[in-house]
Design an enzyme around this catalytic site. Structure first.
Site, PDB file in Angstrom:
ATOM      1  N   GLY A 159       7.574 -18.427 -63.428  1.00 49.43           N
ATOM      2  CA  GLY A 159       7.801 -17.642 -62.217  1.00 49.43           C
ATOM      3  C   GLY A 159       7.742 -16.168 -62.552  1.00 49.43           C
ATOM      4  N   LEU A 185      11.293 -13.356 -68.431  1.00 50.22           N
ATOM      5  CA  LEU A 185      10.265 -12.520 -69.054  1.00 50.22           C
ATOM      6  C   LEU A 185      10.731 -11.071 -69.178  1.00 50.22           C
ATOM      7  CD1 LEU A 185       7.090 -13.946 -67.255  1.00 50.22           C
ATOM      8  CD2 LEU A 185       8.003 -14.559 -69.503  1.00 50.22           C
ATOM      9  N   HIS A 204      16.281 -17.997 -59.552  1.00 49.19           N
ATOM     10  CA  HIS A 204      16.051 -16.960 -60.552  1.00 49.19           C
ATOM     11  C   HIS A 204      15.127 -15.857 -59.998  1.00 49.19           C
ATOM     12  CE1 HIS A 204      15.315 -15.769 -64.931  1.00 49.19           C
ATOM     13  NE2 HIS A 204      14.408 -15.076 -64.257  1.00 49.19           N
TER      14      HIS A 204
END
Ligand code: ZN
Length: 189
Positions: free
Chosen positions: A37, A100, A141
């Site tokens: 994502g 990330l 998230h």
């Protein structure tokens, strides 16, 4: 940028070529990371756009038991604009997750079991998603990113660990033992 509330898009803005180009760029960045994502603020663009894709190929790196316990199934690529999250089942599931924007680390993060998301697609059409398991976790998230919230804000603070140490110490632990270890209350001193 990661701490700001991202701007929603108007229907006219969603239909612009720039938005299509943004989504294509986000897909490329997510896949090359690789990640499951990505939210626009993670690449320095404060807009309410997220992309999600959980490939069968990624699931092969987990054991069938890990997939089963996490409710992890392949999710095809899609983009969501102006998503609104509603928790439908407040009971929590807690697993290690990464981001990330917090590279190199994983943390044990509780998430609601079932969520509903109302959003617009790239044709500016409304859609509703009901999700549980890992897909529900990804949605929570990524939508957090649109409100300036990171997984480290929701993690069990004692659980922050490097990828290497996760593989060494936590990955093969039984889920119930990990859960007991990272229970919300800190140990008494
Ligand atoms: Zn993230």
């Amino acid at each position: 940028m990661l701490r700001q509330v991202a701007q929603p898009l108007s229907v006219e803005e969603i239909l612009k070529e720039e938005t299509r180009a943004l989504v294509e760029m986000m897909a490329e960045i997510m896949r090359s990371a690789p990640g499951v994502g990505l939210a626009a603020p993670q690449i320095g663009i404060s807009l309410q756009v997220i992309v999600i894709e959980d490939c069968a190929e990624y699931l092969q790196r987990l054991s069938p038991e890990e997939c089963e316990v996490r409710g992890r199934v392949p999710v095809p690529f899609h983009a969501l604009v102006n998503p609104r999250l509603h928790v439908e089942d407040t009971s929590e599931e807690t697993f290690f997750e990464g981001c990330l924007s917090v590279p190199g680390y994983l943390a044990y993060v509780p998430r609601a079991r079932t969520v509903r998301v109302d959003a617009l697609d790239l044709a500016a059409q409304p859609l509703t998603i009901r999700a549980t398991g890992w897909y529900g976790r990804i949605l929570q998230h990524e939508i957090d990113h649109l409100h300036g919230v990171l997984c480290v804000d929701r993690m069990r603070p004692r659980s922050l660990t490097s990828h290497d140490n996760y593989e060494r110490f936590w990955r093969r632990q039984n889920d119930a033992e990990v859960q007991a270890f990272f229970a919300p209350a800190p140990p008494e001193t």
